[in-house]
Design a protein around this motif. Structure first.
Motif, PDB file in Angstrom:
ATOM      1  N   LYS A 177      32.973  53.754  77.152  1.00  0.00           N
ATOM      2  CA  LYS A 177      33.041  52.374  77.686  1.00  0.00           C
ATOM      3  C   LYS A 177      33.287  51.376  76.686  1.00  0.00           C
ATOM      4  N   LEU A 178      33.133  51.745  75.521  1.00  0.00           N
ATOM      5  CA  LEU A 178      33.704  50.646  74.518  1.00  0.00           C
ATOM      6  C   LEU A 178      34.058  51.471  73.261  1.00  0.00           C
ATOM      7  N   ALA A 234      42.921  51.029  77.315  1.00  0.00           N
ATOM      8  CA  ALA A 234      43.170  50.033  78.044  1.00  0.00           C
ATOM      9  C   ALA A 234      43.156  50.255  79.424  1.00  0.00           C
ATOM     10  N   GLY A 260      40.114  50.621  81.004  1.00  0.00           N
ATOM     11  CA  GLY A 260      39.309  49.469  81.213  1.00  0.00           C
ATOM     12  C   GLY A 260      38.046  49.652  79.895  1.00  0.00           C
ATOM     13  N   LYS A 285      37.048  48.487  76.447  1.00  0.00           N
ATOM     14  CA  LYS A 285      37.347  47.426  75.295  1.00  0.00           C
ATOM     15  C   LYS A 285      37.220  48.202  74.023  1.00  0.00           C
ATOM     16  N   VAL A 286      37.943  47.352  73.047  1.00  0.00           N
ATOM     17  CA  VAL A 286      38.311  47.893  71.713  1.00  0.00           C
ATOM     18  C   VAL A 286      37.825  46.610  70.613  1.00  0.00           C
ATOM     19  N   ILE A 287      36.838  47.006  69.840  1.00  0.00           N
ATOM     20  CA  ILE A 287      36.553  46.104  68.666  1.00  0.00           C
ATOM     21  C   ILE A 287      37.063  46.864  67.483  1.00  0.00           C
ATOM     22  N   ASN A 295      46.000  45.756  72.837  1.00  0.00           N
ATOM     23  CA  ASN A 295      44.942  46.290  73.214  1.00  0.00           C
ATOM     24  C   ASN A 295      43.783  46.350  72.401  1.00  0.00           C
ATOM     25  N   ASP A 343      40.756  44.152  71.327  1.00  0.00           N
ATOM     26  CA  ASP A 343      40.028  42.918  72.245  1.00  0.00           C
ATOM     27  C   ASP A 343      39.256  41.815  71.230  1.00  0.00           C
ATOM     28  N   PHE A 344      38.762  42.330  70.269  1.00  0.00           N
ATOM     29  CA  PHE A 344      38.046  41.571  69.189  1.00  0.00           C
ATOM     30  C   PHE A 344      38.074  42.313  67.925  1.00  0.00           C
ATOM     31  N   PHE A 390      30.687  42.540  75.479  1.00  0.00           N
ATOM     32  CA  PHE A 390      31.737  43.242  76.261  1.00  0.00           C
ATOM     33  C   PHE A 390      30.928  43.965  77.433  1.00  0.00           C
ATOM     34  N   THR A 430      32.461  37.917  77.241  1.00  0.00           N
ATOM     35  CA  THR A 430      33.307  37.481  75.946  1.00  0.00           C
ATOM     36  C   THR A 430      32.798  37.195  74.877  1.00  0.00           C
TER      37      THR A 430
END
Length: 381
Positions: free
Chosen positions: A96-97, A116, A119, A121-123, A134, A136-137, A324, A329
């Motif tokens: 999921k991440l 992406a 759905g 999220k990518v750190i 894509n 996200d942080f 996330f 956010t």
């Protein structure tokens, strides 16, 4: 390595960089739920050949598991296809991440597009992932300041400035130095280099220091994959081509990473320099406070290293992940400097410290990062 509880590190990170509308403490309260226990987080690290990355991976995994998540931690042994395959597998497995420390910051566009679309999220972890919308942080240290600190340490070692970077006004003119950089495919290498060169430039311009070989661009100074052996070979070549094979006149070497530093030192000692700074070994800087280099600093062989407390970095990554996954956010502290070629990535940057022989106790031992026995032996336990 003796590392303090990740819970303590999470508290430290939460004090400085909590997510919007919550933060570490709030998110942690929610992660004990069954939903969190069913949530998979993929953690992709570049290599196990560096103590630093092993510590990072383990700290991120421990923090996420304490928060209740399932974790798939993978190391790619500095092989780009292996890392892309590992990330593909994480996505397929239902992560999921993703938390990614990229080997090549330009090689993951396809994987991030897939993430992406699902759905996910990518750190980006410590190394900025480039050329993708894509991301996200980003969690990292202030890498420009790392370069400034490395150059300041070099100048201090040469008597050009004090520890704070203030010119002494009594330095010998024409001191010869050599410059090393990291791997060009690592975005951080460019920040380190820019910070260092901006700091050194006034003293190069006025002739206080001289790059003996004339190799003063990042392309000339780069060390592919940050490899110790590559750095050692380049230093050996420079000693032969510029310093008569004996290092005559060489006073200092800017090194951006401890592994590179050890390669440089091996080459210098190999032609009879030193073996310590007091005995004529050039001043050599470093980064990451790897235990082998910390011992060299304690022994008066390597001059300094930049301490990036990866416990705090891992905790910050966990804090951002929790936000996330809770639909929030994360709160950045930098929204201007980290343009990856497609977007300015919201970032959270941590501060760094310079370690010299006389600060090992306070910065590394008293903080629990290394034990006194580890420093004495040069081996992590």
């Amino acid at each position: 390595m003796a590392i303090v509880s990740i819970a303590t590190a999470l508290m430290l990170a939460a004090c400085g960089g909590t997510g919007a509308g919550g933060g570490a403490a709030t998110s942690a309260g929610a992660t004990g739920s069954a939903a969190a226990a069913d949530t998979l987080v993929g953690v992709a690290m570049p290599t196990q050949t560096s103590e630093r990355w092993i510590a990072d991976g383990n700290a991120v995994k421990e923090g996420l598991e304490k928060a209740g998540y399932k974790v798939d931690l993978q190391y790619a042994n500095d092989d780009i296809p292996t890392q892309t395959q590992q990330i593909d597998a994480m996505i397929t497995a239902g992560a999921k991440l993703l938390i990614i420390a990229a080997i090549d910051g330009t090689a993951l566009t396809s994987q991030l597009e897939t993430a992406a679309s699902k759905g996910i999220k990518v750190i980006a972890y410590d190394r900025l992932i480039r050329d993708s919308e894509n991301v996200d942080f980003y969690v990292s240290f202030d890498n420009y300041k790392v370069g400034v600190a490395q150059a300041t340490a070099l100048l201090y070692g040469l008597g050009v400035t004090d520890k704070d970077g203030k010119a002494t006004g009594t330095a010998t003119k024409g001191q010869k130095v050599e410059l090393f950089a990291g791997s060009l495919d690592d975005n951080n290498a460019h920040f380190f280099w820019n910070g260092a060169i901006d700091t050194l430039k006034p003293y190069i311009t006025d002739g206080t220091i001289v790059v003996g070989s004339g190799q003063d661009t990042i392309e000339q100074a780069a060390t592919l994959r940050w490899l110790q052996e590559t750095a050692q070979k380049r230093m050996e070549d420079l000693l032969t081509s510029t310093y008569g094979g004996k290092g005559t006149g060489l006073k200092g070497v800017l090194s951006p990473y401890d592994g590179i530093s050890r390669g440089i030192i091996t080459a210098l000692q190999g032609v009879g320099m030193g073996p310590s700074i007091k005995e004529g070994l050039p001043v050599v800087t470093g980064q990451d406070a790897e235990i082998a280099s910390v011992k060299l600093i304690a022994d008066g062989v390597q001059q300094s290293t930049i301490f990036k407390d990866t416990r705090k970095l891992a905790a910050q990554a966990v804090t951002a992940a929790q936000d996330f996954l809770a639909g929030k956010t994360p709160e950045p502290n930098n929204t201007t400097d980290y343009d990856n070629g497609k977007k300015v990535v919201p970032s959270y940057l941590l501060e760094v410290d310079t370690v010299y022989a006389d600060t090992i106790q306070a910065m590394l031992i008293d903080s629990g990062y290394w034990t006194a026995d580890e420093v004495k032996s040069g081996v992590a336990k």
